[in-house]
Design a protein around this motif. Structure first.
Motif, mmCIF file in Angstrom:
data_model
loop_
_atom_site.group_PDB
_atom_site.id
_atom_site.type_symbol
_atom_site.label_atom_id
_atom_site.label_comp_id
_atom_site.label_asym_id
_atom_site.label_seq_id
_atom_site.Cartn_x
_atom_site.Cartn_y
_atom_site.Cartn_z
ATOM 1 N N ASN A 10 0.888 -1.263 0.121
ATOM 2 C CA ASN A 10 -0.084 0.309 -0.052
ATOM 3 C C ASN A 10 0.733 1.183 -0.098
ATOM 4 O O ASN A 10 0.287 2.389 0.105
ATOM 5 N N GLY A 11 2.118 1.333 -0.206
ATOM 6 C CA GLY A 11 3.119 2.353 -0.040
ATOM 7 C C GLY A 11 3.354 2.842 1.266
ATOM 8 O O GLY A 11 3.921 3.933 1.145
ATOM 9 N N GLN A 12 3.090 2.199 2.477
ATOM 10 C CA GLN A 12 3.383 2.694 3.622
ATOM 11 C C GLN A 12 4.416 2.083 3.956
ATOM 12 O O GLN A 12 4.646 1.134 5.074
ATOM 13 N N ARG A 13 5.974 2.580 3.823
ATOM 14 C CA ARG A 13 6.940 2.077 4.057
ATOM 15 C C ARG A 13 7.267 1.967 5.618
ATOM 16 O O ARG A 13 7.753 1.137 6.043
ATOM 17 N N ALA A 14 6.958 3.366 6.308
ATOM 18 C CA ALA A 14 7.299 3.196 7.691
ATOM 19 C C ALA A 14 6.618 2.129 8.409
ATOM 20 O O ALA A 14 6.959 1.830 9.257
ATOM 21 N N HIS A 15 5.191 2.202 8.142
ATOM 22 C CA HIS A 15 4.339 1.100 8.635
ATOM 23 C C HIS A 15 4.820 -0.391 8.619
ATOM 24 O O HIS A 15 5.013 -1.081 9.373
ATOM 25 N N ALA A 16 5.361 -0.685 7.469
ATOM 26 C CA ALA A 16 5.762 -1.699 6.776
ATOM 27 C C ALA A 16 7.148 -2.235 7.995
ATOM 28 O O ALA A 16 7.231 -3.427 8.396
ATOM 29 N N ARG A 17 8.057 -1.145 7.880
ATOM 30 C CA ARG A 17 9.068 -1.086 8.714
ATOM 31 C C ARG A 17 8.742 -1.693 10.195
ATOM 32 O O ARG A 17 9.442 -2.464 10.841
ATOM 33 N N ALA A 18 7.863 -0.861 10.796
ATOM 34 C CA ALA A 18 7.325 -1.089 12.150
ATOM 35 C C ALA A 18 6.806 -2.479 12.568
ATOM 36 O O ALA A 18 7.016 -3.152 13.281
ATOM 37 N N GLU A 19 6.125 -2.897 11.669
ATOM 38 C CA GLU A 19 5.526 -4.316 11.772
ATOM 39 C C GLU A 19 6.650 -5.416 11.553
ATOM 40 O O GLU A 19 6.491 -6.281 12.444
ATOM 41 N N TYR A 20 7.616 -5.280 10.632
ATOM 42 C CA TYR A 20 8.703 -5.957 10.610
ATOM 43 C C TYR A 20 9.569 -6.140 11.974
ATOM 44 O O TYR A 20 9.713 -7.243 12.404
ATOM 45 N N GLU A 21 9.986 -5.072 12.499
ATOM 46 C CA GLU A 21 10.278 -4.804 13.803
ATOM 47 C C GLU A 21 9.657 -5.442 14.935
ATOM 48 O O GLU A 21 10.329 -6.030 15.572
ATOM 49 N N THR A 22 8.576 -5.067 14.822
ATOM 50 C CA THR A 22 7.510 -5.995 15.868
ATOM 51 C C THR A 22 7.708 -7.404 16.014
ATOM 52 O O THR A 22 7.657 -8.045 16.887
ATOM 53 N N TYR A 23 7.531 -7.894 14.564
ATOM 54 C CA TYR A 23 7.711 -9.487 14.350
ATOM 55 C C TYR A 23 9.034 -9.834 15.215
ATOM 56 O O TYR A 23 9.004 -10.987 15.770
ATOM 57 N N LEU A 24 10.080 -9.466 14.629
ATOM 58 C CA LEU A 24 11.401 -9.806 15.221
ATOM 59 C C LEU A 24 11.392 -9.693 16.695
ATOM 60 O O LEU A 24 12.255 -10.309 17.196
ATOM 61 N N SER A 25 10.968 -8.694 17.357
ATOM 62 C CA SER A 25 10.946 -8.556 18.722
ATOM 63 C C SER A 25 10.036 -9.525 19.465
ATOM 64 O O SER A 25 10.487 -9.878 20.485
ATOM 65 N N ARG A 26 9.064 -9.998 18.768
ATOM 66 C CA ARG A 26 8.123 -10.862 19.620
ATOM 67 C C ARG A 26 8.625 -12.383 19.048
ATOM 68 O O ARG A 26 8.333 -13.088 19.876
ATOM 69 N N PHE A 27 8.932 -12.413 17.857
ATOM 70 C CA PHE A 27 9.350 -13.930 17.593
ATOM 71 C C PHE A 27 10.961 -14.135 16.971
ATOM 72 O O PHE A 27 10.871 -14.232 15.897
ATOM 73 N N PRO A 28 11.822 -13.771 17.847
ATOM 74 C CA PRO A 28 13.199 -13.883 17.106
ATOM 75 C C PRO A 28 13.660 -15.151 16.813
ATOM 76 O O PRO A 28 14.769 -15.266 16.136
ATOM 77 N N ASP A 29 13.165 -16.222 17.388
ATOM 78 C CA ASP A 29 14.078 -17.201 17.241
ATOM 79 C C ASP A 29 12.890 -18.369 16.353
ATOM 80 O O ASP A 29 13.022 -19.542 16.289
ATOM 81 N N THR A 30 12.047 -17.720 15.730
ATOM 82 C CA THR A 30 10.986 -18.573 14.795
ATOM 83 C C THR A 30 11.798 -18.587 13.444
ATOM 84 O O THR A 30 12.780 -18.089 13.042
ATOM 85 N N ASP A 31 11.059 -19.776 12.509
ATOM 86 C CA ASP A 31 11.758 -19.873 11.153
ATOM 87 C C ASP A 31 11.522 -18.678 10.290
ATOM 88 O O ASP A 31 12.283 -18.689 9.364
ATOM 89 N N GLY A 32 10.315 -18.075 10.566
ATOM 90 C CA GLY A 32 10.351 -16.911 9.704
ATOM 91 C C GLY A 32 10.960 -15.768 10.127
ATOM 92 O O GLY A 32 10.886 -14.781 9.405
ATOM 93 N N ALA A 33 11.794 -15.744 11.283
ATOM 94 C CA ALA A 33 12.625 -14.533 11.681
ATOM 95 C C ALA A 33 13.640 -14.247 10.519
ATOM 96 O O ALA A 33 13.670 -12.833 10.260
ATOM 97 N N VAL A 34 14.292 -15.145 10.022
ATOM 98 C CA VAL A 34 15.294 -14.842 8.877
ATOM 99 C C VAL A 34 14.605 -14.228 7.693
ATOM 100 O O VAL A 34 15.186 -13.399 7.265
ATOM 101 N N ARG A 35 13.469 -14.860 7.180
ATOM 102 C CA ARG A 35 12.713 -14.210 6.168
ATOM 103 C C ARG A 35 12.439 -12.898 6.314
ATOM 104 O O ARG A 35 12.593 -11.920 5.644
ATOM 105 N N VAL A 36 11.874 -12.659 7.554
ATOM 106 C CA VAL A 36 11.495 -11.381 7.924
ATOM 107 C C VAL A 36 12.664 -10.279 7.933
ATOM 108 O O VAL A 36 12.441 -9.180 7.603
#
Length: 254
Positions: A10-36
């Protein structure tokens, strides 16, 4: 992760960055962390290198090409059981969906063609009938040096007082780091299943806004006037404001 992808699309780059950083802070050891983390790195690197080298020269360079899309099919069936004697067949149709995108870009220009729609084949030859719908059919062009972009054809209305899909032209010019102005003119689609060009109604829209100011604030003011057979059918003025911070988010529109 999907929220981040949706924000980025949707072109909301800052929002996307915040979502990715939230993912990494909550799920740092999951398989998806490397992809995120890879998605976040790509987002950060593209944001850092998008302007300085491209503004240094007006040269275009060679074009690169790419294409992607999906083709899917589904069978639709409907029966009505009136009594124990049997069922009445109401619908027996095969539906084929197509969504295709073609890309062409170089150091200065981005061009994109999108075609999306479906075809229905009616096995019963009933009132449902064969048919097709063109959801989107447009071409877009962006000049990175001038920060000017436009889309021509059938496209979705992305806010700014535009209600639903329309056939027309939308343009946008970004100036400074976050500010932009935009305008659109087009013929609105009568309904979600309409497939014809409706020239009885035409609208004119203009907007001005800020995007990702301080990496937290996005907002715009817009105005739209719609004519029906030469008479004013609708006139509107509105705004949309979004804030996304470390402690939450807020949205306001009128």
């Amino acid at each position: 992760e999907y929220l981040g992808l949706a924000r980025l699309k949707n072109g909301q780059r800052a929002h996307a960055r915040a979502e990715y950083e939230t993912y990494l802070s909550r799920f740092p050891d999951t398989d998806g962390a490397v992809r995120v983390q890879q998605r976040l790195n790509a987002l950060l690197s593209s944001a850092q290198s998008d302007r300085k080298p491209l503004r240094a020269s007006r040269g275009s360079g060679d074009f690169t090409y790419d294409a992607y899309g999906t083709v899917s099919t589904s069978y639709q069936r409907a029966e009505s059981f009136v009594d124990l004697s049997g069922a009445a067949m109401l619908d027996s149709s095969q539906i084929i969906n197509v969504d295709a995108v073609g890309l062409m870009q170089n150091q200065r220009f981005d061009a994109r063609v999108r075609a999306s729609g479906y075809f229905r084949y009616d096995f019963l030859d009933s009132e449902v009938g064969d048919g097709s719908r063109v959801r989107y059919l447009n071409v877009s062009l962006r000049d990175r040096f001038l920060e000017l972009s436009g889309i021509l054809g059938r496209q979705p209305g992305r806010g700014g007082g535009i209600l639903g899909r329309y056939d027309g032209l939308s343009t946008r010019w970004a100036f400074g780091d976050q500010a932009y102005v935009g305008a659109a003119v087009g013929f609105p689609q009568l309904s979600a299943i309409s497939d014809s060009l409706n020239t009885d109604q035409v609208f004119f829209e203009a907007r001005v806004g800020l995007e990702n100011w301080n990496d937290q604030f996005t907002g715009e003011i817009w105005s739209v006037v719609q004519l029906l057979d030469g008479e004013i059918d609708r006139a509107a003025l509105g705004y949309e404001v979004r804030w996304f911070g470390p402690l939450g988010s807020a949205f306001s529109a009128m």
